[in-house]
Motif scaffolding. Structure first.
Motif, mmCIF file in Angstrom:
data_model
loop_
_atom_site.group_PDB
_atom_site.id
_atom_site.type_symbol
_atom_site.label_atom_id
_atom_site.label_comp_id
_atom_site.label_asym_id
_atom_site.label_seq_id
_atom_site.Cartn_x
_atom_site.Cartn_y
_atom_site.Cartn_z
ATOM 1 N N PRO A 87 -8.083 -10.146 -9.350
ATOM 2 C CA PRO A 87 -6.928 -11.015 -9.051
ATOM 3 C C PRO A 87 -6.621 -11.881 -10.275
ATOM 4 O O PRO A 87 -7.229 -11.691 -11.329
ATOM 5 C CB PRO A 87 -7.443 -11.870 -7.886
ATOM 6 C CG PRO A 87 -8.924 -11.886 -8.043
ATOM 7 C CD PRO A 87 -9.346 -10.755 -8.927
ATOM 8 N N ILE B 114 -14.837 -9.546 -6.337
ATOM 9 C CA ILE B 114 -13.733 -10.002 -7.209
ATOM 10 C C ILE B 114 -14.295 -10.574 -8.512
ATOM 11 O O ILE B 114 -13.573 -11.205 -9.282
ATOM 12 C CB ILE B 114 -12.819 -11.047 -6.515
ATOM 13 C CG1 ILE B 114 -13.572 -12.352 -6.196
ATOM 14 C CG2 ILE B 114 -12.160 -10.485 -5.281
ATOM 15 C CD1 ILE B 114 -12.629 -13.512 -5.877
ATOM 16 N N ILE C 116 -16.574 -9.955 1.247
ATOM 17 C CA ILE C 116 -15.911 -10.233 -0.038
ATOM 18 C C ILE C 116 -16.820 -11.154 -0.858
ATOM 19 O O ILE C 116 -17.050 -12.308 -0.472
ATOM 20 C CB ILE C 116 -14.533 -10.888 0.175
ATOM 21 C CG1 ILE C 116 -13.659 -9.985 1.068
ATOM 22 C CG2 ILE C 116 -13.842 -11.134 -1.167
ATOM 23 C CD1 ILE C 116 -12.372 -10.630 1.555
ATOM 24 N N SER D 183 -7.893 -3.317 1.755
ATOM 25 C CA SER D 183 -8.009 -4.189 0.578
ATOM 26 C C SER D 183 -6.632 -4.627 0.102
ATOM 27 O O SER D 183 -6.433 -5.794 -0.267
ATOM 28 C CB SER D 183 -8.741 -3.469 -0.563
ATOM 29 O OG SER D 183 -9.964 -2.979 -0.095
ATOM 30 N N ALA E 138 -17.261 -13.529 -3.656
ATOM 31 C CA ALA E 138 -16.397 -14.364 -4.508
ATOM 32 C C ALA E 138 -17.223 -15.421 -5.241
ATOM 33 O O ALA E 138 -16.759 -16.538 -5.453
ATOM 34 C CB ALA E 138 -15.297 -15.010 -3.673
ATOM 35 N N ARG F 92 -13.510 -2.897 -6.089
ATOM 36 C CA ARG F 92 -13.476 -4.009 -7.043
ATOM 37 C C ARG F 92 -12.026 -4.482 -7.159
ATOM 38 O O ARG F 92 -11.110 -3.662 -7.245
ATOM 39 C CB ARG F 92 -13.964 -3.532 -8.422
ATOM 40 C CG ARG F 92 -13.885 -4.613 -9.472
ATOM 41 C CD ARG F 92 -14.253 -4.107 -10.853
ATOM 42 N NE ARG F 92 -13.998 -5.142 -11.831
ATOM 43 C CZ ARG F 92 -14.008 -4.947 -13.141
ATOM 44 N NH1 ARG F 92 -14.267 -3.763 -13.630
ATOM 45 N NH2 ARG F 92 -13.749 -5.951 -13.970
ATOM 46 N N VAL F 93 -11.863 -5.793 -7.187
ATOM 47 C CA VAL F 93 -10.502 -6.341 -7.292
ATOM 48 C C VAL F 93 -10.432 -7.312 -8.469
ATOM 49 O O VAL F 93 -11.341 -8.113 -8.682
ATOM 50 C CB VAL F 93 -10.088 -7.088 -5.999
ATOM 51 C CG1 VAL F 93 -8.645 -7.570 -6.100
ATOM 52 C CG2 VAL F 93 -10.244 -6.180 -4.786
ATOM 53 N N PHE G 181 -5.408 -8.540 -0.192
ATOM 54 C CA PHE G 181 -4.984 -9.209 -1.431
ATOM 55 C C PHE G 181 -3.474 -9.436 -1.496
ATOM 56 O O PHE G 181 -3.017 -10.303 -2.245
ATOM 57 C CB PHE G 181 -5.588 -8.498 -2.650
ATOM 58 C CG PHE G 181 -7.057 -8.796 -2.728
ATOM 59 C CD1 PHE G 181 -7.507 -9.948 -3.342
ATOM 60 C CD2 PHE G 181 -7.983 -7.997 -2.075
ATOM 61 C CE1 PHE G 181 -8.851 -10.281 -3.349
ATOM 62 C CE2 PHE G 181 -9.335 -8.310 -2.072
ATOM 63 C CZ PHE G 181 -9.772 -9.459 -2.709
ATOM 64 N N SER H 57 -2.822 -8.746 -8.241
ATOM 65 C CA SER H 57 -4.190 -8.228 -8.065
ATOM 66 C C SER H 57 -4.208 -6.712 -8.189
ATOM 67 O O SER H 57 -3.290 -6.037 -7.737
ATOM 68 C CB SER H 57 -4.729 -8.599 -6.684
ATOM 69 O OG SER H 57 -4.652 -9.979 -6.457
ATOM 70 N N SER I 215 -0.422 -6.876 -4.667
ATOM 71 C CA SER I 215 -1.523 -6.083 -5.191
ATOM 72 C C SER I 215 -1.144 -4.623 -5.326
ATOM 73 O O SER I 215 -0.290 -4.128 -4.593
ATOM 74 C CB SER I 215 -2.754 -6.239 -4.295
ATOM 75 O OG SER I 215 -2.432 -5.905 -2.973
#
Ligand code: NAP
Length: 281
Positions: free
Chosen positions: A122, A98, A70, A149, A72, A119-120, A153, A133, A159
């Motif tokens: 949040p 993210i 991940i 995923s 971040a 791709r996230v 999340f 998210s 999510s």
């Protein structure tokens, strides 16, 4: 399934730590299966003491040891961190970013090989485990990757999976930027409370709790907001007088324009990102 996966969190700042805390407190992941990286040794030491996870300042080592990575770190540096770790990335690993405003195509062009990418987007409520998210998948990500995923999340809020990648800018305009709109509304309501005679402290508490309560009512009853609004507005009463003023002030149009403007800005920033990422090749 998630519990046994080795997870690397690359960049354990505000979001990375919110995610880490969610994964551990929800029991979704075992601390011994998580490795966190950061550039600051003191931060890593406190993370290790607080959560009992592995830590290292070496991103490559963390990526090598993990099945789910991940990223971040801030959008401005994600290209260089992806490049730094690229040689250990392959189809055996699930890669999640993210970074706000960084489209999947930018990451694909930067890494330039087949990878399982997610791709996230949040939002800041991740800090209180109430993030909204949204998860989007690259062409090589599997159904299992999407499930994993969502599980990751869900540990810091709720999510959903979005089929159309192209709508990620709209998501950024709505739920990514949305907390800022609500903070403004709460601040304005608190000002209004002060204007009609309440203390600042009481006014702020009452406006925040009112927003929380209204959101909870919407989510728990699944009623249409219009129907709930009708329930609060009695004939000739106070709420309808307030609503009339909000409608006169164009609240709906203003909010719609705000989401549209933020969506357009996200598209512009995404295009800049794609250009910058391909210039780094
Ligand atoms: N915060 C939000 O509300 C929010 C919402 C949606 C999406 N996001 C996305 O989430 C990501 C993280 O945001 P954030 O607010 O958590 O940022 P942050 O607090 O700055 O976290 C990033 C962390 O990565 C560290 N770092 C810097 N360079 C690194 C490197 N080369 N390798 C490993 N770690 C490194 C930073 O250390 P230093 O501080 O010493 O540089 C910092 O501790 C961003 O891409 C952002 O767009 C954030």
């Amino acid at each position: 399934m998630l519990k046994n996966k080795k997870i690397a969190i690359i960049g354990t700042g505000n979001m990375g730590e919110a995610l880490l805390s969610g994964l551990i407190s929800s029991g979704s992941s075992d601390p011994k299966n998580i490795i966190c990286t950061d550039v600051r040794e003191n931060k890593l030491k406190s993370i290790q003491e607080k959560y009992g996870v592995h830590t290292t300042a070496d991103n490559v080592k963390a990526v090598e040891a993990s099945e789910i990575i991940i990223y971040a770190v801030k959008p401005q540096i994600i290209a260089s961190v992806l490049k730094e770790t690229a040689s250990c990335l392959d189809m055996s690993k699930l890669i999640i970013s993210i970074a706000a405003g960084v489209p999947l195509v930018a990451i694909e062009s930067c890494l330039n090989k087949e990878l399982r990418l997610i791709r996230v987007m949040p939002n800041i409520a991740a800090f209180v485990k109430e993030s909204a998210s949204v998860i989007a998948a690259g062409g090589k990500a599997t159904q299992e990757d999407i499930k994993l995923s969502l599980a990751i999340f869900d540990s810091m809020g709720k999510s959903i999976f979005l089929k159309e990648n192209i709508l990620m800018d709209a998501i950024t305009g709505l739920s990514g930027s949305g907390p800022a709109y609500i903070f403004l509304i709460v601040d304005a309501m608190a000002d209004a409370g002060v204007k009609v005679g309440l203390s600042r402290e009481d006014a702020l508490f009452l406006s925040s709790q009112t927003v929380l309560g209204a959101a909870k009512l919407l989510i728990e009853t699944k009623e249409h907001p219009g129907r709930l609004k009708d329930m609060v507005t009695s004939p000739g009463g106070t709420a309808i007088a307030g609503i009339h003023t909000l409608e006169k002030g164009g609240l709906r149009t203003t909010l719609m324009n705000a989401v549209e403007a933020a969506t357009k800005r996200s598209q512009e920033l995404g295009e800049i990102m794609i250009k910058n990422f391909s210039n780094e090749q």
